[in-house]
Design a protein around this motif. Structure first.
Motif, PDB file in Angstrom:
ATOM      1  N   ALA A 196       5.435   9.149 -26.806  1.00  0.00           N
ATOM      2  CA  ALA A 196       5.167   7.772 -26.385  1.00  0.00           C
ATOM      3  C   ALA A 196       6.099   6.758 -27.036  1.00  0.00           C
ATOM      4  CB  ALA A 196       3.701   7.421 -26.662  1.00  0.00           C
ATOM      5  N   PRO A 197       6.363   6.820 -28.352  1.00  0.00           N
ATOM      6  CA  PRO A 197       7.278   5.820 -28.911  1.00  0.00           C
ATOM      7  C   PRO A 197       8.687   5.909 -28.339  1.00  0.00           C
ATOM      8  CG  PRO A 197       6.025   6.897 -30.649  1.00  0.00           C
ATOM      9  CD  PRO A 197       5.790   7.674 -29.403  1.00  0.00           C
ATOM     10  N   LEU A 198       9.145   7.132 -28.022  1.00  0.00           N
ATOM     11  CA  LEU A 198      10.499   7.273 -27.483  1.00  0.00           C
ATOM     12  C   LEU A 198      10.587   6.676 -26.084  1.00  0.00           C
ATOM     13  CD1 LEU A 198      11.355  10.893 -28.668  1.00  0.00           C
ATOM     14  CD2 LEU A 198      11.987   8.726 -29.727  1.00  0.00           C
ATOM     15  N   GLY A 199       9.620   7.027 -25.225  1.00  0.00           N
ATOM     16  CA  GLY A 199       9.660   6.503 -23.880  1.00  0.00           C
ATOM     17  C   GLY A 199       9.375   5.013 -23.821  1.00  0.00           C
ATOM     18  N   GLN A 200       8.221   4.609 -24.341  1.00  0.00           N
ATOM     19  CA  GLN A 200       7.861   3.192 -24.315  1.00  0.00           C
ATOM     20  C   GLN A 200       8.860   2.349 -25.103  1.00  0.00           C
ATOM     21  OE1 GLN A 200       5.569   1.937 -22.518  1.00  0.00           O
ATOM     22  NE2 GLN A 200       4.083   3.527 -22.064  1.00  0.00           N
ATOM     23  N   GLY A 201       9.317   2.856 -26.230  1.00  0.00           N
ATOM     24  CA  GLY A 201      10.283   2.095 -27.015  1.00  0.00           C
ATOM     25  C   GLY A 201      11.612   1.925 -26.305  1.00  0.00           C
ATOM     26  N   ALA A 202      12.085   2.976 -25.631  1.00  0.00           N
ATOM     27  CA  ALA A 202      13.380   2.887 -24.934  1.00  0.00           C
ATOM     28  C   ALA A 202      13.306   1.949 -23.746  1.00  0.00           C
ATOM     29  CB  ALA A 202      13.819   4.280 -24.500  1.00  0.00           C
ATOM     30  N   LEU A 291      11.779  14.283 -20.212  1.00  0.00           N
ATOM     31  CA  LEU A 291      13.033  14.083 -19.484  1.00  0.00           C
ATOM     32  C   LEU A 291      13.233  12.613 -19.123  1.00  0.00           C
ATOM     33  CD1 LEU A 291      12.976  17.212 -17.127  1.00  0.00           C
ATOM     34  CD2 LEU A 291      14.289  16.896 -19.236  1.00  0.00           C
ATOM     35  N   VAL A 292      12.153  11.948 -18.711  1.00  0.00           N
ATOM     36  CA  VAL A 292      12.266  10.530 -18.374  1.00  0.00           C
ATOM     37  C   VAL A 292      12.564   9.706 -19.622  1.00  0.00           C
ATOM     38  CG1 VAL A 292      11.068   8.572 -17.346  1.00  0.00           C
ATOM     39  CG2 VAL A 292      10.707  10.860 -16.425  1.00  0.00           C
ATOM     40  N   ALA A 293      11.951  10.077 -20.751  1.00  0.00           N
ATOM     41  CA  ALA A 293      12.227   9.365 -22.005  1.00  0.00           C
ATOM     42  C   ALA A 293      13.684   9.516 -22.414  1.00  0.00           C
ATOM     43  CB  ALA A 293      11.307   9.883 -23.111  1.00  0.00           C
TER      44      ALA A 293
END
Length: 317
Positions: A196-202, A291-293
């Motif tokens: 979550a931090p990688l995706g939401q953060g990016a 993959l999306v992140a």
């Protein structure tokens, strides 16, 4: 009659006036590493105790710690690596605003579109990304000097990390409804806590970078077409990740050939999946969002490379 001092005698020094302390606390180097190691040192025995006792009270510690550990470590690393000149107050304010305002907007939208579908995922993603951009603007409303692409990348990532922390906690509570086994809950929390931090953060970093890059010198925000395009792109990545996660139960049913598609893994239904299916669901539901992140991270890194750190931050406190 005065005599010159003998050679080698130290000369008197005029003390310089002491510098006033900084208006905000300083974070020492390497704090994110110590926070990560200390958090893992607490999470591992807490998870073992929860599995051994199967107590809801014991499970609360690894769930809450797992939800907040990765976002906090991510924000500390981003601050130490890229955002010291921005100040602690700006980074912490964006983290808290992203968690409070972002999750509130997401809950209101999700309640109005309760049935899982592609349109629902896109609607919720648009609302969440708009709420996070609003949280970023709200947190920086009294700091007009903070602007620029790299400042927006760091502070946007802080907003996304705060949102991810509370979102992961909510998904852990949802997992408790359909997976009463503590191991299934910890698996869900561990995967979401890392991704979550990688995706939401990016995604939030990209939208925040474009927003602050176009901020006016007087502090007003410009919602120009590039800002709208960046927000739409972040929402599209967000919707793709949610869609991939939503299709995971259907894919597990197809792979295992067992279960009722309308009830398997659905909240509010009796727990039907087998332990093997629960573990497979955790794995499958992590691959698509991962993959999306990565796509979001490459997008954010491409923006960062176009704005190198030297010369350092301009017109920032």
């Amino acid at each position: 009659m005065s005599h010159p001092p003998p050679p080698g005698t130290p000369k008197a020094r005029i003390p310089h006036p002491q510098q006033p302390p900084p208006p905000y606390p300083r974070i020492g180097a390497g704090l994110w590493r110590r926070c990560l190691i200390g958090g893992l040192a607490v999470w591992v025995p807490a998870a073992g105790l929860a599995l051994a006792t199967r107590s809801a009270a014991a499970l609360a510690v690894p769930v809450l710690l797992g939800a907040f550990l990765a976002p906090v470590v991510f924000v500390l690393w981003a601050y130490e690596r890229h955002g010291r000149d921005l100040g602690v107050s700006a980074v912490l304010g964006c983290f808290l605003a992203g968690g409070a305002l972002g999750v509130l907007g997401a809950c209101l939208t999700a309640a109005s579109a309760p049935h899982p579908s592609t349109g629902r995922y896109l609607t919720v993603a648009l609302a969440e990304e708009a709420a996070k951009l609003g949280a970023l603007a709200f947190a920086l409303r009294r700091q007009p000097a903070v602007h620029g692409m790299r400042a927006g990348l760091v502070l946007g990532a802080a907003v996304g990390a705060g949102f991810a922390a509370l979102e992961s906690t909510g998904h852990a509570l949802d997992a408790a409804l359909w997976a009463p086994d503590p191991w299934g809950q910890l698996e869900t929390e561990l995967v979401r806590g890392l991704l979550a931090p990688l995706g939401q953060g990016a995604w939030s970093a990209v939208a925040g970078g474009v927003l602050l890059a176009l901020r006016r010198p007087d502090g007003r925000f410009r919602y120009a077409p590039p800002v709208v395009a960046a927000g739409m792109g972040a929402a599209l990545l967000h919707a793709l990740a949610d869609t991939a996660r939503g299709l995971s139960p259907w894919l597990v049913v197809r792979l295992t050939g067992r279960g009722v598609e309308t009830g398997l893994f659905a909240p509010g239904y009796p727990p039907q999946p087998s332990p093997a299916q629960q573990h497979l669901l955790t794995l499958v539901s992590a691959l698509g969002p991962a993959l999306v992140a990565l796509a979001g991270l490459f997008w954010a890194l491409s923006l960062a490379r176009r704005n190198p750190p030297y010369p350092p931050w301009k017109n920032t406190p």
